[in-house]
Enzyme design. Structure first.
Site, PDB file in Angstrom:
ATOM      1  CB  ALA A  14      40.987 -75.891  40.036  1.00 47.14           C
ATOM      2  CE  LYS A  16      39.953 -69.609  38.158  1.00 44.22           C
ATOM      3  NZ  LYS A  16      41.235 -70.274  38.488  1.00 44.22           N
ATOM      4  CB  THR A  17      40.223 -71.355  31.438  1.00 40.76           C
ATOM      5  OG1 THR A  17      40.696 -70.295  32.278  1.00 40.76           O
ATOM      6  CG2 THR A  17      40.028 -70.820  30.030  1.00 40.76           C
ATOM      7  CE  LYS A  38      41.579 -65.262  34.481  1.00 36.24           C
ATOM      8  NZ  LYS A  38      41.455 -66.470  35.306  1.00 36.24           N
ATOM      9  CG  ASP A  55      43.401 -68.906  31.558  1.00 32.42           C
ATOM     10  OD1 ASP A  55      43.810 -69.810  30.801  1.00 32.42           O
ATOM     11  OD2 ASP A  55      43.650 -68.876  32.773  1.00 32.42           O
ATOM     12  CD  GLU A 117      38.640 -68.440  34.034  1.00 26.19           C
ATOM     13  OE1 GLU A 117      39.861 -68.558  34.265  1.00 26.19           O
ATOM     14  OE2 GLU A 117      38.119 -68.719  32.942  1.00 26.19           O
ATOM     15  N   GLY A 118      36.881 -66.141  37.963  1.00 26.40           N
ATOM     16  CA  GLY A 118      37.726 -65.537  38.984  1.00 26.40           C
ATOM     17  C   GLY A 118      39.205 -65.765  38.702  1.00 26.40           C
ATOM     18  N   PRO A 206      36.657 -85.337  32.044  1.00 29.75           N
ATOM     19  CG  PRO A 206      36.596 -86.400  29.953  1.00 29.75           C
ATOM     20  CD  PRO A 206      35.816 -85.446  30.819  1.00 29.75           C
TER      21      PRO A 206
END
Length: 208
Positions: A14, A16-17, A38, A55, A117-118, A206
């Site tokens: 999605a 996240k990073t 992480k 990541d 971060e998951g 964006p």
């Protein structure tokens, strides 16, 4: 100690990073001291120093404090699959207590902002009984949700918000990440999310 947030997403990939690194950069410009963690990664490559996740490496580059790789990403698996399946295949038992301990240890370093971060979306198992999202509750950290803007994102986002709130965790805000530059009715979808998510939209990323 500074503020700590748990960053989750509506799905794998999605953004996240990307969003976490953007928040770290914004904090750096404000001369804030930052940490990013992480705790679990699946999808690592072998290096001279052991397993490494892209990541986690990006987070290390974006944060201002210098921590060891093992502090940033204490649990790493090579195959890019669900972490609990990777753990089973590797003969490793992940537990919420252990991950919480890793995070608390790293967070003892003095900082203004810490982002955790998951892995994947909100409902990602650690083992047969525990989810990685228990980490946000155990550490009492508000959540920042990254919404991957694509067809179906409204349902994904609202279901995730519902689950976060049901788990008794505070939703600090959300970020829209444009994944598809050709998404049909992008502005209308974005406005629908703004109207229905009971937390502020922290920003819109964006398509990159």
């Amino acid at each position: 100690m500074g503020k700590t947030y748990f960053v989750t997403g509506t799905d794998t990939d999605a953004g996240k990073t990307v969003v976490t690194c953007g928040l770290l950069e914004a904090a750096r410009l404000e001369r804030l001291t930052t940490i990013a963690l992480k705790p679990v990664s699946a999808g690592c490559h072998q290096s001279e120093d052991g397993l490494r996740n892209d990541d986690a490496l990006a987070l290390m580059e974006a944060m201002t404090l210098s921590l060891s790789y093992e502090q940033v990403n204490p649990v790493a698996f090579e195959p890019a699959i669900a972490p609990h399946i990777a753990a089973e295949e590797a003969g490793v038992r992940m537990t919420l207590d252990r991950l919480t301990g890793y995070c608390r240890g790293a967070l003892m370093n003095k900082h203004d902002l810490a982002l955790i971060e998951g892995a994947g979306g909100w409902r990602v198992p650690l083992n047969s009984r525990e989810m990685i999202t228990g980490l946000a509750k155990a550490l009492n950290t508000p959540v920042i949700l990254v919404v991957g803007m694509k067809l179906g994102c409204i349902s994904h986002a609202l279901l995730t918000v519902e689950a976060i709130l049901r788990d008794g965790v505070k939703l600090a805000g959300w970020v829209a990440n444009q994944m598809d530059p050709e998404m049909d009715r992008y502005k209308e979808n974005l406005q629908t999310l703004k109207n229905n998510i009971p937390a502020p939209c922290l920003g819109v990323v964006p398509f990159i």
